[in-house]
Scaffold this active site. Structure first.
Site, PDB file in Angstrom:
ATOM      1  CD  GLU A 275      -2.404  -1.234   2.851  1.00 32.33           C
ATOM      2  OE1 GLU A 275      -1.947  -0.521   3.760  1.00 32.33           O
ATOM      3  OE2 GLU A 275      -3.368  -1.996   3.024  1.00 32.33           O
ATOM      4  CB  CYS A 346      -2.812  35.463  11.568  1.00 28.79           C
ATOM      5  SG  CYS A 346      -3.321  36.630  10.312  1.00 28.79           S
ATOM      6  CE1 TYR A 375      -0.518  10.550   3.699  1.00 32.39           C
ATOM      7  CE2 TYR A 375       1.699  10.337   2.808  1.00 32.39           C
ATOM      8  CZ  TYR A 375       0.536   9.761   3.273  1.00 32.39           C
ATOM      9  OH  TYR A 375       0.432   8.392   3.307  1.00 32.39           O
TER      10      TYR A 375
HETATM   11  C1  LIG Z   1      -0.777   5.916   5.473  1.00 34.78           C
HETATM   12  C2  LIG Z   1      -0.916   4.483   5.175  1.00 34.78           C
HETATM   13  C3  LIG Z   1      -0.303   3.933   4.050  1.00 34.78           C
HETATM   14  C4  LIG Z   1       0.585   4.727   3.123  1.00 34.78           C
HETATM   15  O1  LIG Z   1       1.755   5.149   3.728  1.00 34.78           O
HETATM   16  P1  LIG Z   1       2.889   5.855   2.820  1.00 34.78           P
HETATM   17  O2  LIG Z   1       3.926   6.237   3.799  1.00 34.78           O
HETATM   18  O3  LIG Z   1       2.260   7.025   2.182  1.00 34.78           O
HETATM   19  O4  LIG Z   1       3.370   4.855   1.843  1.00 34.78           O
HETATM   20  C5  LIG Z   1      -0.522   2.602   3.767  1.00 34.78           C
HETATM   21  N1  LIG Z   1      -1.306   1.833   4.551  1.00 34.78           N
HETATM   22  C6  LIG Z   1      -1.905   2.317   5.672  1.00 34.78           C
HETATM   23  C7  LIG Z   1      -2.752   1.430   6.479  1.00 34.78           C
HETATM   24  C8  LIG Z   1      -1.725   3.657   6.015  1.00 34.78           C
HETATM   25  O5  LIG Z   1      -2.319   4.126   7.110  1.00 34.78           O
END
Ligand SMILES: *Cc1c(COP(=O)(O)O)cnc(C)c1O
Length: 421
Positions: A275, A346, A375
């Site tokens: 992921e 501000c 992000y």
């Molecule tokens: C945030 C997250 C990701 C992605 O993380 P990266 O650092 O952007 O690769 C993958 N899996 C889960 C469950 C997350 O919370």
């Protein structure tokens, strides 16, 4: 490597001059490169070649539908963490069987929407959530595929706000309790336990924490199989870091990560899911802004930009570094000078960089924040009643606005005034 390079003294996104986009859409704006997004996705896809796998883009990093569609057309699945992300992925044309649902607080309604619309699996984060998924599935007369996220208690050695794999973090179930929780899951008729999930944090710059976690997952796979569970899918999370400066040490490459995955887990015959979010989108996007004022303070010069912390919160929230480059390349031999680079909001926290060396800049000049594709836009807010800024996608010599800048009225008219006023 990305596709934001100088050509004849001007910064380009692929084959489009950044200044041309700025003239067309105004500043500030986010700009993404299709070629960079695809390149990063393919690096992961190729790193896992030879194993049954699916790369699920963690769309919380960048969720514009044009970005999702670009990646989905190349074969990516999606990792979603909310109903909104699920619906966005579906709207972008991603089939349910390529969507995994993560997150510690899925509500019954979110679970129902996903089960009805189609889902590859839920990554379960707690026992109460497991019971709710089971109940909703039974109510709908379906069986919900799940993995259970285990917390391996390893130190990801990253920023505290994005470390998720230590026992004190809110994520997953303690790995020591896994057998008990899997036994309970197996007894629930509305669930099909397909595998194990783990995600230890974000912006990891070393493979060792991953390796430690994946070794624990390998061991657990054996144990759970002995207990009679048909573990056939391993979701390994995201988290591989990116270089935020061009000078510092480079984090491991996807190919090295893939090799380590095969070493630690390849013998198990499981389907592998990963992921990644940041590594796919981070260096595929930049935030372009214009200098409003050059203000000389006591002993320091401030560059006041038209972008602010509400547009890009990473420096204020994580003390994150973004390289900031002039859109007009400085002539060779130009002397740099230190600037404090700030936005108009501000808050003292609305500071992007302190004493950053840049070539001389003046009001009206364009600058670009590198590595802002992940992000960035997704964490933007309207703080100080500043409307969300546009997003632009470049593809070769074409560009398109993929989220338009709202009119001030659109923002203001969302408020409603009660009758008694
Ligand atoms: C945030 C997250 C990701 C992605 O993380 P990266 O650092 O952007 O690769 C993958 N899996 C889960 C469950 C997350 O919370």
């Amino acid at each position: 490597m990305d596709h934001f390079l100088y050509r004849d003294g001007a910064l380009f996104a692929e084959d489009v001059p950044i200044s041309e986009i700025a003239a067309a859409v105004g500043t500030p704006f986010y700009v993404y490169s299709t070629a960079t997004l695809l390149r990063h996705f393919r690096l992961f896809d190729e790193a896992l070649e030879g194993t049954d796998h699916l790369v699920c883009f963690a769309m919380k990093a960048a969720s514009n539908q044009a970005i999702l569609k670009t990646l989905a057309q190349a074969g990516a699945g999606m990792d979603v963490v909310s109903q909104g992300e699920y619906l966005r992925a579906r709207a972008a044309g991603v089939p349910g069987e390529r969507i995994v649902f993560s997150g510690v607080g899925k509500t019954a309604e979110e679970i129902r929407i996903a089960l009805t619309g189609g889902i590859r699996q839920f990554n379960v984060e707690s026992e109460p959530e497991m019971e709710v998924i089971n109940a909703v599935a039974q109510e709908l007369g379906v069986v919900a595929p799940i993995t259970i996220r285990v917390n391996p208690d390893v130190d990801a050695k990253t920023h505290a706000k994005i470390a998720t794999g230590k026992s004190e973090n809110k994520f997953g179930i303690p790995i020591a309790r896994a057998r008990e929780v899997y036994a309970r899951a197996a007894a629930l008729k509305g669930l099909d336990v397909v595998g194990i999930d783990v995600h230890i944090g974000s912006q990891l710059t070393d493979l060792e924490p991953f390796r430690l976690a994946y070794q624990k997952v390998a061991e657990l796979t054996g144990t759970l199989r002995e207990d009679g569970h048909n573990i056939r899918r391993l979701d390994l999370g995201g988290g591989l870091g990116i270089p935020y400066t061009r000078s510092n040490e480079a984090p491991p490459l996807p190919v090295e990560y893939g090799r380590m995955v095969k070493e630690t887990l390849g013998h198990l015959g499981c389907e592998i899911e990963i992921e990644p979010g940041r590594l796919i989108a981070g260096n595929a996007g930049q935030l372009v802004s214009r200098v409003i004022y050059l203000k000389s303070g006591e002993g320091r010069d401030f560059l006041i930009l038209d972008a602010a912390m509400n547009d890009l919160i990473r420096p204020a929230m994580y003390e994150a570094h973004h390289d900031i480059v002039p859109v007009q390349e400085p002539a060779a031999g130009t002397e740099s000078q230190p600037y404090d680079i700030v936005g108009p909001v501000c808050e003292t926290g609305d500071t992007f960089a302190k004493q950053r060396d840049l070539p001389p800049l003046a009001a009206g000049d364009l600058v670009s924040f590198r590595s802002a594709g992940a992000y960035g836009a997704v964490m933007a807010s309207e703080y100080n009643s500043r409307p969300l800024i546009p997003e632009v996608l470049v593809h070769g010599d074409q560009f398109a606005v993929i989220r338009a800048r709202p009119a001030f009225d659109e923002m203001i008219n969302r408020d409603t005034i009660p009758e008694w006023l």
